[in-house]
Enzyme design. Structure first.
Site, PDB file in Angstrom:
ATOM      1  N   SER A 196       0.777  -0.940  -0.076  1.00 20.55           N
ATOM      2  CA  SER A 196       0.001   0.025  -0.236  1.00 20.55           C
ATOM      3  C   SER A 196       0.963   1.030   0.044  1.00 20.55           C
ATOM      4  O   SER A 196       1.948   1.043  -0.413  1.00 20.55           O
ATOM      5  CB  SER A 196      -1.065  -0.007   1.171  1.00 20.55           C
ATOM      6  N   LYS A 253       2.884   1.804  -3.757  1.00 17.31           N
ATOM      7  CA  LYS A 253       2.219   1.122  -4.945  1.00 17.31           C
ATOM      8  C   LYS A 253       2.757   1.414  -6.422  1.00 17.31           C
ATOM      9  O   LYS A 253       2.469   0.297  -7.295  1.00 17.31           O
ATOM     10  CB  LYS A 253       0.710   1.657  -4.924  1.00 17.31           C
ATOM     11  N   ASN A 267      -1.162  -3.310  -5.990  1.00 18.27           N
ATOM     12  CA  ASN A 267      -1.602  -3.765  -4.603  1.00 18.27           C
ATOM     13  C   ASN A 267      -1.286  -5.111  -3.982  1.00 18.27           C
ATOM     14  O   ASN A 267      -1.300  -5.540  -2.839  1.00 18.27           O
ATOM     15  CB  ASN A 267      -2.908  -3.312  -4.057  1.00 18.27           C
ATOM     16  N   ASP A 315      -7.699  -3.317  -6.362  1.00 21.92           N
ATOM     17  CA  ASP A 315      -8.661  -2.456  -5.916  1.00 21.92           C
ATOM     18  C   ASP A 315      -9.691  -2.308  -7.010  1.00 21.92           C
ATOM     19  O   ASP A 315     -10.999  -2.046  -6.327  1.00 21.92           O
ATOM     20  CB  ASP A 315      -7.847  -0.960  -5.814  1.00 21.92           C
ATOM     21  N   GLY A 363      -7.325  10.263  -7.987  1.00 24.17           N
ATOM     22  CA  GLY A 363      -6.000   9.829  -7.115  1.00 24.17           C
ATOM     23  C   GLY A 363      -5.770   8.112  -7.151  1.00 24.17           C
ATOM     24  O   GLY A 363      -6.617   7.657  -8.324  1.00 24.17           O
ATOM     25  N   ALA A 394      -6.880   5.326  -5.819  1.00 23.88           N
ATOM     26  CA  ALA A 394      -8.260   4.605  -5.881  1.00 23.88           C
ATOM     27  C   ALA A 394      -9.049   4.662  -6.984  1.00 23.88           C
ATOM     28  O   ALA A 394      -9.501   3.867  -7.917  1.00 23.88           O
ATOM     29  CB  ALA A 394      -9.054   4.788  -4.595  1.00 23.88           C
ATOM     30  N   LYS A 454      -9.364  21.024 -10.252  1.00 20.81           N
ATOM     31  CA  LYS A 454      -8.143  21.167 -11.116  1.00 20.81           C
ATOM     32  C   LYS A 454      -6.865  21.360 -10.218  1.00 20.81           C
ATOM     33  O   LYS A 454      -6.153  22.477 -10.112  1.00 20.81           O
ATOM     34  CB  LYS A 454      -8.341  22.300 -12.032  1.00 20.81           C
ATOM     35  N   ASP A 455      -6.601  20.422  -9.602  1.00 19.38           N
ATOM     36  CA  ASP A 455      -5.454  20.279  -8.504  1.00 19.38           C
ATOM     37  C   ASP A 455      -4.419  19.565  -8.951  1.00 19.38           C
ATOM     38  O   ASP A 455      -4.195  19.210 -10.339  1.00 19.38           O
ATOM     39  CB  ASP A 455      -5.962  19.767  -7.094  1.00 19.38           C
TER      40      ASP A 455
HETATM   41  P1  NAD Z   1      -5.389  10.002  -3.209  1.00 17.73           P
HETATM   42  O1  NAD Z   1      -4.719  11.148  -2.225  1.00 17.73           O
HETATM   43  O2  NAD Z   1      -4.410   9.249  -4.171  1.00 17.73           O
HETATM   44  O3  NAD Z   1      -6.672  10.747  -3.993  1.00 17.73           O
HETATM   45  C1  NAD Z   1      -7.290  11.911  -3.375  1.00 17.73           C
HETATM   46  C2  NAD Z   1      -8.174  12.299  -4.560  1.00 17.73           C
HETATM   47  O4  NAD Z   1      -9.054  13.062  -3.798  1.00 17.73           O
HETATM   48  C3  NAD Z   1      -7.808  13.194  -5.586  1.00 17.73           C
HETATM   49  O5  NAD Z   1      -8.564  12.937  -6.725  1.00 17.73           O
HETATM   50  C4  NAD Z   1      -8.012  14.397  -5.158  1.00 17.73           C
HETATM   51  O6  NAD Z   1      -8.169  15.543  -6.077  1.00 17.73           O
HETATM   52  C5  NAD Z   1      -9.290  14.561  -4.479  1.00 17.73           C
HETATM   53  N1  NAD Z   1      -9.654  15.423  -3.396  1.00 17.73           N
HETATM   54  C6  NAD Z   1      -9.069  15.373  -1.889  1.00 17.73           C
HETATM   55  N2  NAD Z   1      -9.791  16.380  -1.345  1.00 17.73           N
HETATM   56  C7  NAD Z   1     -10.600  16.918  -2.130  1.00 17.73           C
HETATM   57  C8  NAD Z   1     -11.458  17.929  -1.889  1.00 17.73           C
HETATM   58  N3  NAD Z   1     -11.606  18.633  -0.765  1.00 17.73           N
HETATM   59  N4  NAD Z   1     -12.367  18.153  -2.671  1.00 17.73           N
HETATM   60  C9  NAD Z   1     -12.478  17.354  -3.911  1.00 17.73           C
HETATM   61  N5  NAD Z   1     -11.504  16.507  -4.151  1.00 17.73           N
HETATM   62  C10 NAD Z   1     -10.645  16.420  -3.195  1.00 17.73           C
HETATM   63  O7  NAD Z   1      -6.274   8.958  -2.293  1.00 17.73           O
HETATM   64  P2  NAD Z   1      -6.550   7.622  -2.770  1.00 17.73           P
HETATM   65  O8  NAD Z   1      -5.599   6.466  -2.270  1.00 17.73           O
HETATM   66  O9  NAD Z   1      -7.237   7.569  -4.243  1.00 17.73           O
HETATM   67  O10 NAD Z   1      -7.785   7.254  -1.673  1.00 17.73           O
HETATM   68  C11 NAD Z   1      -9.088   8.061  -1.895  1.00 17.73           C
HETATM   69  C12 NAD Z   1     -10.012   7.488  -0.648  1.00 17.73           C
HETATM   70  O11 NAD Z   1     -10.434   6.139  -1.049  1.00 17.73           O
HETATM   71  C13 NAD Z   1      -9.681   7.547   0.615  1.00 17.73           C
HETATM   72  O12 NAD Z   1     -10.694   7.936   1.359  1.00 17.73           O
HETATM   73  C14 NAD Z   1      -9.393   6.025   1.001  1.00 17.73           C
HETATM   74  O13 NAD Z   1      -9.251   5.517   2.305  1.00 17.73           O
HETATM   75  C15 NAD Z   1     -10.387   5.352   0.061  1.00 17.73           C
HETATM   76  N6  NAD Z   1      -9.998   3.854  -0.391  1.00 17.73           N
HETATM   77  C16 NAD Z   1     -10.857   2.999  -0.240  1.00 17.73           C
HETATM   78  C17 NAD Z   1     -10.672   1.789  -0.745  1.00 17.73           C
HETATM   79  C18 NAD Z   1     -11.392   0.592  -0.268  1.00 17.73           C
HETATM   80  O14 NAD Z   1     -11.306  -0.468  -0.513  1.00 17.73           O
HETATM   81  N7  NAD Z   1     -12.733   0.962   0.023  1.00 17.73           N
HETATM   82  C19 NAD Z   1      -9.427   1.432  -1.400  1.00 17.73           C
HETATM   83  C20 NAD Z   1      -8.469   2.521  -1.673  1.00 17.73           C
HETATM   84  C21 NAD Z   1      -8.860   3.639  -1.087  1.00 17.73           C
END
Ligand code: NAD
Length: 291
Positions: free
Chosen positions: A72, A76, A97, A112, A139, A141, A163-164
């Site tokens: 993780s 990754k 993963n 995932d 991101g 996920a 657009k970040d």
């Molecule tokens: P990451 O940091 O790679 O991506 C974050 C994403 O969120 C980006 O697209 C970013 O632009 C967006 N973002 C963040 N803050 C924001 C805001 N205030 N407004 C709008 N967009 C915003 O994170 P990740 O690894 O992709 O994980 C994302 C979520 O998915 C987390 O909560 C994580 O726990 C969850 N997740 C769950 C599983 C599962 O099996 N259920 C698996 C992986 C990740």
């Protein structure tokens, strides 16, 4: 945590997870419960390994003939140069993963997206084939889900993000997945609410794949109730809390909802099958970990 009834002996096999920080992970509870139920003499342990120790850890696991492991954050993408092969979904999303060690040949993949597809198909729609998906987030996920859903036959996926810092890489992945699959993928600015509403009106499935809504910010949500419609299947990747504000809004609107805990469970089940060749006993594991 499952009560281990099989004694640890010289025959006990290791399956592991390399990440940091990772002590909070539910994966040990999930996999050890499954091993216990199936009478498998294996143990799943977590090791706090970051990018600086990753190459050595992979060399060690290969030398010790460990059958498989999860990685993780922050490993990754960083693990890919240390593997022999990667799956199609990893070629598209650029992340791993799960690693399977076949007699010294290390193959990386990401389960995932498989976890997401199974969660949706068990609880929401019969199949994602031909479905129109709105995916919020770009991101790790989100891109894993995007790649797997496109490979598994979703017809259209509209990715909405700010657009970040994630935007540029998201555009590259969208272009790649359009070239490599039959799915029509588009990238949209989430601040264009008219576009979001119009796209949601035409969609079958909505997924939040950002961390918005996660504890301690469980009072936050990127979608308003009046942007949803009955008939939409709404899934939140966030699993803490299990019932997020997005899912609460969706229920009020009469949508079917799917919690992120199922994606987490099913991504683990997909890894388990790759390592052992056996289906995870899902009902037992669900009861053991309380979901
Ligand atoms: P990451 O940091 O790679 O991506 C974050 C994403 O969120 C980006 O697209 C970013 O632009 C967006 N973002 C963040 N803050 C924001 C805001 N205030 N407004 C709008 N967009 C915003 O994170 P990740 O690894 O992709 O994980 C994302 C979520 O998915 C987390 O909560 C994580 O726990 C969850 N997740 C769950 C599983 C599962 O099996 N259920 C698996 C992986 C990740």
């Amino acid at each position: 945590m499952a009560d281990r009834k099989i004694p640890i002996t010289g025959h006990t096999e290791l399956i592991t997870l390399l990440a940091t920080p990772i002590r909070h992970s539910m994966s040990p509870a999930i996999h050890n419960a499954a091993f216990e139920k199936l009478g498998m003499d294996k143990v799943y342990l977590v090791f706090e390994v970051g990018q600086e120790g990753l190459e050595d850890a992979v060399k060690g696991l290969r030398a010790m003939q460990v059958r498989g492991w999860n990685v993780s954050m922050p490993n990754k993408t960083a693990i890919i140069p240390y593997l022999d092969k990667v799956s199609k979904v990893t070629e598209l999303c650029g992340a791993v993963n799960t690693v399977v060690n076949d007699n010294g040949v290390l193959t990386g993949t990401s389960t995932d997206g498989t976890g997401w597809v199974h969660a949706i198909e068990e609880n929401g729609v019969d199949t994602i084939k031909g479905k129109r998906v709105v995916l919020i987030g770009a991101g790790g996920a989100a891109i894993a889900i995007l790649a797997q859903a496109a490979l598994d036959g979703a017809s259209e996926i509209a990715v909405f993000n700010k657009k970040d810092a994630f935007w540029h890489r998201a555009q590259e992945k969208v272009d790649l997945i359009n070239r490599e699959t039959d799915c029509k993928v588009t990238l949209h600015d989430i601040d264009d609410r008219e576009d979001l509403k119009k796209t949601l009106d035409q969609a079958d499935i909505l997924t939040n794949a950002t961390s918005v809504g996660m504890k301690p910010h469980e009072d936050t949500c990127l979608v308003e109730e009046d942007e949803l419609h009955e008939g939409l299947v709404v899934m939140d990747c966030v699993y803490n809390p299990k019932d997020t504000l997005l899912l609460q809004r969706a229920k009020k609107k009469g949508c079917k909802t799917v919690s992120g805990v199922y994606m987490m469970l099913y991504q683990g089940a997909a890894s388990f099958k790759l390592w052992t060749g056996v289906d995870m006993p899902l009902d037992y594991v669900r009861e053991k970990i309380g979901i």
